[in-house]
Design a protein around this motif. Structure first.
Motif, PDB file in Angstrom:
ATOM      1  N   ASN A  53      38.639  31.255  -1.720  1.00  0.00           N
ATOM      2  CA  ASN A  53      37.964  31.600  -2.969  1.00  0.00           C
ATOM      3  C   ASN A  53      36.605  30.910  -3.095  1.00  0.00           C
ATOM      4  O   ASN A  53      35.656  31.482  -3.625  1.00  0.00           O
ATOM      5  N   VAL A  54      36.532  29.686  -2.583  1.00  0.00           N
ATOM      6  CA  VAL A  54      35.246  28.969  -2.580  1.00  0.00           C
ATOM      7  C   VAL A  54      34.223  29.769  -1.763  1.00  0.00           C
ATOM      8  O   VAL A  54      33.085  29.975  -2.202  1.00  0.00           O
ATOM      9  N   ALA A  55      34.636  30.216  -0.578  1.00  0.00           N
ATOM     10  CA  ALA A  55      33.744  30.997   0.289  1.00  0.00           C
ATOM     11  C   ALA A  55      33.282  32.272  -0.411  1.00  0.00           C
ATOM     12  O   ALA A  55      32.110  32.656  -0.329  1.00  0.00           O
ATOM     13  N   ASN A  56      34.209  32.933  -1.122  1.00  0.00           N
ATOM     14  CA  ASN A  56      33.856  34.152  -1.848  1.00  0.00           C
ATOM     15  C   ASN A  56      32.858  33.870  -2.968  1.00  0.00           C
ATOM     16  O   ASN A  56      31.911  34.633  -3.198  1.00  0.00           O
ATOM     17  N   GLN A  57      33.067  32.759  -3.691  1.00  0.00           N
ATOM     18  CA  GLN A  57      32.154  32.422  -4.793  1.00  0.00           C
ATOM     19  C   GLN A  57      30.780  32.017  -4.272  1.00  0.00           C
ATOM     20  O   GLN A  57      29.765  32.285  -4.921  1.00  0.00           O
ATOM     21  N   LEU A  58      30.736  31.394  -3.094  1.00  0.00           N
ATOM     22  CA  LEU A  58      29.437  31.096  -2.475  1.00  0.00           C
ATOM     23  C   LEU A  58      28.666  32.394  -2.212  1.00  0.00           C
ATOM     24  O   LEU A  58      27.456  32.464  -2.414  1.00  0.00           O
ATOM     25  N   SER A  59      29.402  33.418  -1.776  1.00  0.00           N
ATOM     26  CA  SER A  59      28.772  34.718  -1.536  1.00  0.00           C
ATOM     27  C   SER A  59      28.271  35.336  -2.833  1.00  0.00           C
ATOM     28  O   SER A  59      27.174  35.900  -2.888  1.00  0.00           O
ATOM     29  N   TRP A  60      29.069  35.212  -3.907  1.00  0.00           N
ATOM     30  CA  TRP A  60      28.625  35.745  -5.195  1.00  0.00           C
ATOM     31  C   TRP A  60      27.428  34.965  -5.740  1.00  0.00           C
ATOM     32  O   TRP A  60      26.522  35.554  -6.346  1.00  0.00           O
ATOM     33  N   LEU A  61      27.418  33.658  -5.532  1.00  0.00           N
ATOM     34  CA  LEU A  61      26.241  32.865  -5.917  1.00  0.00           C
ATOM     35  C   LEU A  61      24.998  33.394  -5.198  1.00  0.00           C
ATOM     36  O   LEU A  61      23.923  33.550  -5.806  1.00  0.00           O
ATOM     37  N   ALA A  62      25.150  33.649  -3.906  1.00  0.00           N
ATOM     38  CA  ALA A  62      24.033  34.187  -3.116  1.00  0.00           C
ATOM     39  C   ALA A  62      23.577  35.530  -3.683  1.00  0.00           C
ATOM     40  O   ALA A  62      22.376  35.775  -3.837  1.00  0.00           O
ATOM     41  N   TYR A  63      24.546  36.382  -4.028  1.00  0.00           N
ATOM     42  CA  TYR A  63      24.235  37.709  -4.560  1.00  0.00           C
ATOM     43  C   TYR A  63      23.475  37.590  -5.885  1.00  0.00           C
ATOM     44  O   TYR A  63      22.538  38.354  -6.151  1.00  0.00           O
ATOM     45  N   TYR A  71      15.207  34.304  -2.966  1.00  0.00           N
ATOM     46  CA  TYR A  71      15.807  34.637  -1.679  1.00  0.00           C
ATOM     47  C   TYR A  71      16.180  33.412  -0.855  1.00  0.00           C
ATOM     48  O   TYR A  71      17.152  33.443  -0.102  1.00  0.00           O
ATOM     49  N   GLU A  72      15.408  32.357  -0.983  1.00  0.00           N
ATOM     50  CA  GLU A  72      15.712  31.158  -0.195  1.00  0.00           C
ATOM     51  C   GLU A  72      17.076  30.601  -0.585  1.00  0.00           C
ATOM     52  O   GLU A  72      17.904  30.279   0.278  1.00  0.00           O
ATOM     53  N   GLN A  73      17.323  30.488  -1.901  1.00  0.00           N
ATOM     54  CA  GLN A  73      18.634  30.012  -2.365  1.00  0.00           C
ATOM     55  C   GLN A  73      19.735  30.987  -1.950  1.00  0.00           C
ATOM     56  O   GLN A  73      20.833  30.570  -1.553  1.00  0.00           O
ATOM     57  N   ALA A  74      19.432  32.282  -2.038  1.00  0.00           N
ATOM     58  CA  ALA A  74      20.425  33.298  -1.670  1.00  0.00           C
ATOM     59  C   ALA A  74      20.836  33.145  -0.202  1.00  0.00           C
ATOM     60  O   ALA A  74      22.032  33.124   0.120  1.00  0.00           O
ATOM     61  N   VAL A  75      19.853  33.021   0.679  1.00  0.00           N
ATOM     62  CA  VAL A  75      20.142  32.865   2.112  1.00  0.00           C
ATOM     63  C   VAL A  75      20.981  31.612   2.351  1.00  0.00           C
ATOM     64  O   VAL A  75      21.958  31.638   3.117  1.00  0.00           O
ATOM     65  N   ASN A  76      20.636  30.534   1.663  1.00  0.00           N
ATOM     66  CA  ASN A  76      21.376  29.274   1.808  1.00  0.00           C
ATOM     67  C   ASN A  76      22.857  29.442   1.467  1.00  0.00           C
ATOM     68  O   ASN A  76      23.743  29.012   2.209  1.00  0.00           O
ATOM     69  N   TYR A  77      23.139  30.110   0.347  1.00  0.00           N
ATOM     70  CA  TYR A  77      24.546  30.291  -0.070  1.00  0.00           C
ATOM     71  C   TYR A  77      25.282  31.286   0.827  1.00  0.00           C
ATOM     72  O   TYR A  77      26.471  31.103   1.120  1.00  0.00           O
ATOM     73  N   TYR A  78      24.591  32.361   1.275  1.00  0.00           N
ATOM     74  CA  TYR A  78      25.243  33.285   2.224  1.00  0.00           C
ATOM     75  C   TYR A  78      25.618  32.547   3.512  1.00  0.00           C
ATOM     76  O   TYR A  78      26.697  32.754   4.073  1.00  0.00           O
ATOM     77  N   GLN A  79      24.720  31.656   3.962  1.00  0.00           N
ATOM     78  CA  GLN A  79      24.997  30.884   5.177  1.00  0.00           C
ATOM     79  C   GLN A  79      26.209  29.969   4.974  1.00  0.00           C
ATOM     80  O   GLN A  79      27.079  29.867   5.845  1.00  0.00           O
ATOM     81  N   ASP A  96      30.943  40.312   7.119  1.00  0.00           N
ATOM     82  CA  ASP A  96      30.417  40.686   5.794  1.00  0.00           C
ATOM     83  C   ASP A  96      29.198  39.849   5.424  1.00  0.00           C
ATOM     84  O   ASP A  96      28.221  40.361   4.876  1.00  0.00           O
ATOM     85  N   GLN A  97      29.279  38.542   5.726  1.00  0.00           N
ATOM     86  CA  GLN A  97      28.162  37.656   5.358  1.00  0.00           C
ATOM     87  C   GLN A  97      26.928  37.912   6.223  1.00  0.00           C
ATOM     88  O   GLN A  97      25.801  37.791   5.745  1.00  0.00           O
ATOM     89  N   TRP A  98      27.121  38.275   7.495  1.00  0.00           N
ATOM     90  CA  TRP A  98      25.965  38.677   8.300  1.00  0.00           C
ATOM     91  C   TRP A  98      25.314  39.924   7.693  1.00  0.00           C
ATOM     92  O   TRP A  98      24.086  40.033   7.640  1.00  0.00           O
ATOM     93  N   TYR A  99      26.168  40.869   7.232  1.00  0.00           N
ATOM     94  CA  TYR A  99      25.662  42.090   6.579  1.00  0.00           C
ATOM     95  C   TYR A  99      24.885  41.727   5.315  1.00  0.00           C
ATOM     96  O   TYR A  99      23.781  42.254   5.064  1.00  0.00           O
ATOM     97  N   ASN A 100      25.457  40.813   4.506  1.00  0.00           N
ATOM     98  CA  ASN A 100      24.793  40.403   3.272  1.00  0.00           C
ATOM     99  C   ASN A 100      23.477  39.681   3.551  1.00  0.00           C
ATOM    100  O   ASN A 100      22.484  39.880   2.842  1.00  0.00           O
TER     101      ASN A 100
END
Length: 497
Positions: A53-63, A71-79, A96-100
């Motif tokens: 769930n933490v990993a999923n929320q990191l992705s939502w933070l990036a989104y 975008y810089e913060q977004a890339v950081n959270y997707y990574q 999925d995260q590479w796609y995002n």
């Protein structure tokens, strides 16, 4: 909903509720609040030791940050999300995260990085023999190359995506790819192919009785005919789209079509109708309290009044749009509005004010790391400096302005060459040619460098037109050629004097 989340005592349920509140704010375009709730949800899941769930929320933070244009913060959270999924050996989620990440770099205008990330996604999907997501990866590669102005590669990937979806009997996705192909051909200036592809999309939507996407197909046909300069057909399709969305009670889409109709009437030169349509859009956005699209409506009104030659009203609407975007923390849109203000002052021949606003736009785009936009703004600044030089009686001042203009175009060329922004490079060279032409005006017929300037003018113009020719941009090539022909005639007259 917020009150309910406070009353929930089970931490896992509270974390889920916080995530859902974030989603609501995200859909509402309130990214700061969305990010805040995603962050709270992530922290709670972290306390519970729920790594997935933490990993999923990191992705939502990036989104959230991506939607916000950060975008810089977004890339950081997707990574971070990708790395955590990798630790958990969740290959699908890693892909999925590479796609995002590819989508984020696409929005950021960093196309090479976008392609690299999408190829990472594609490699994993191929290892997993995940045919649906292989098709999706081809689609994303098509979008990246389309945004990059590399239309041949874009069409190739969209076709691969469509063919694979067809083999998988996924009619909706097949229709999506016909829609995307239509959009690609439209941007490429190949309007007949665009219409043919969109009619394929429309035929499938009608067979599926998919009313929402039938309305979307009418909209795309409207865009194609608008770009083609066939405004009567364009307005007809936009009206059909709007009426169908209205029957389906889809207020946001209805507003979108009022916006598109306004844009069509603007291009057609029917400014009163354009204002009326845009005010319809604005009224709906205000009823919905849709602040982002209210700012966008102000922007469109500014564009209409600028084209109409009513510069005072245009500046007023651009300022309202910029201020609202600033309140919403939408820095990318603020940077774009500085550009539009500059272009308005340029059109009203207040070149000094225009130069000031171009510089504001450049500074903010640089802060956001938006290289392609920075390059464009340098070129536009240079063009404006050229116009000011043309209207400056003091030859020393005019010469200094042209020197600055040349330096700014060279800056643009450096960025565009590094980023392989071919379309930008085409305009860089033609702009440099026109600056050379303006330099000729300041030279005495006895000046020794005159022949050198004439050669530079001809070389740069030829190179720019060659790039446009390679890109298949015949309309833009014709416009640029007309500007150059005027410059060439001036130079020919100069040579005879």
């Amino acid at each position: 909903m917020l009150a309910i989340s406070r009353e929930i005592h089970k931490p896992q349920e509270k974390a889920l509720a916080l995530y859902h509140i974030g989603r609501v704010y995200q859909d509402w375009g309130k990214y700061e609040q969305a990010v805040s709730y995603y962050q709270q949800s992530r922290e709670l899941y972290q306390q519970l030791g729920r790594d997935n769930n933490v990993a999923n929320q990191l992705s939502w933070l990036a989104y959230g940050y991506q939607g916000w244009g950060k975008y810089e913060q977004a890339v950081n959270y997707y990574q971070q999300s990708r790395e955590l999924h990798q630790q958990l050996s969740r290959d699908n989620n890693v892909a999925d995260q590479w796609y995002n990440l590819a989508g984020c770099y696409l929005d950021w205008g960093k196309y090479q990085q976008a392609v690299e990330c999408e190829n990472q996604n594609l490699a994993i999907r191929q290892q997993l023999d995940d045919q649906v997501n292989i098709a999706s990866a081809y689609f994303q590669l098509g979008l990246i190359y389309q945004a990059w102005g590399k239309y041949e590669q874009a069409v190739n990937y969209c076709q691969q995506s469509r063919e694979l979806y067809q083999q998988l009997s996924r009619d909706n996705n097949v229709a999506d790819q016909w829609y995307n192909l239509a959009g690609c051909y439209r941007e490429w200036g190949k309007y007949q192919q665009a219409v043919e592809c969109e009619n394929q999309d429309l035929a499938i939507r009608q067979q599926l009785d998919d009313q929402v996407n039938i309305a979307s197909a009418y909209f795309q046909l409207g865009l194609i005919y608008q770009a083609w300069g066939k405004y009567e057909q364009a307005v007809n399709y936009c009206q059909q789209s709007r009426e169908l969305y209205q029957q389906l009670s889809r207020d946001n889409n209805v507003a979108d079509q009022w916006y598109n109709l306004a844009g069509c009437y603007l291009d057609w030169g029917k400014y009163q109708q354009a204002v009326e349509c845009e005010n319809q859009n604005l009224a709906i956005r205000q009823q919905l309290d849709d602040q982002v699209d209210i700012a966008r409506a102000y922007f469109q009104l500014g564009r209409i009044y600028q084209a109409w030659g009513k510069y005072e009203q245009a500046v007023n609407y651009y300022q309202q749009s910029r201020e609202l975007y600033q309140q919403l923390g939408q820095d990318n849109s603020v940077a774009n509005l500085w550009y539009w203000l500059a272009s308005c002052y340029r059109d009203s021949k207040d070149y000094t004010k225009a130069i000031e606003y171009y510089q504001q736009s450049i500074a903010l785009h640089q802060l956001l790391g938006q290289d392609e936009s920075v390059a464009r703004r340098y070129r536009q600044l240079a063009t404006c400096q050229g116009l000011l030089a043309k209207n400056t009686l003091n030859l020393t001042e005019a010469s200094e302005l042209l020197s600055q203009a040349e330096q700014n175009i060279q800056q643009a060329m450096t960025i565009d060459t590094a980023g392989e922004y071919q379309e930008n490079l085409a305009y860089d060279y033609t702009s440099l040619g026109l600056i050379c032409s303006e330099c000729l005006r300041l030279l005495s017929s006895k000046d020794l460098v005159i022949q050198e300037q004439i050669v530079l003018f001809e070389e740069n113009c030829h190179r720019g037109l060659t790039y446009l020719d390679e890109l298949g941009q015949t309309v833009d090539k014709a416009d640029e050629a007309l500007d150059m022909a005027r410059a060439y005639l001036r130079d020919k007259i100069f040579r005879k004097s």
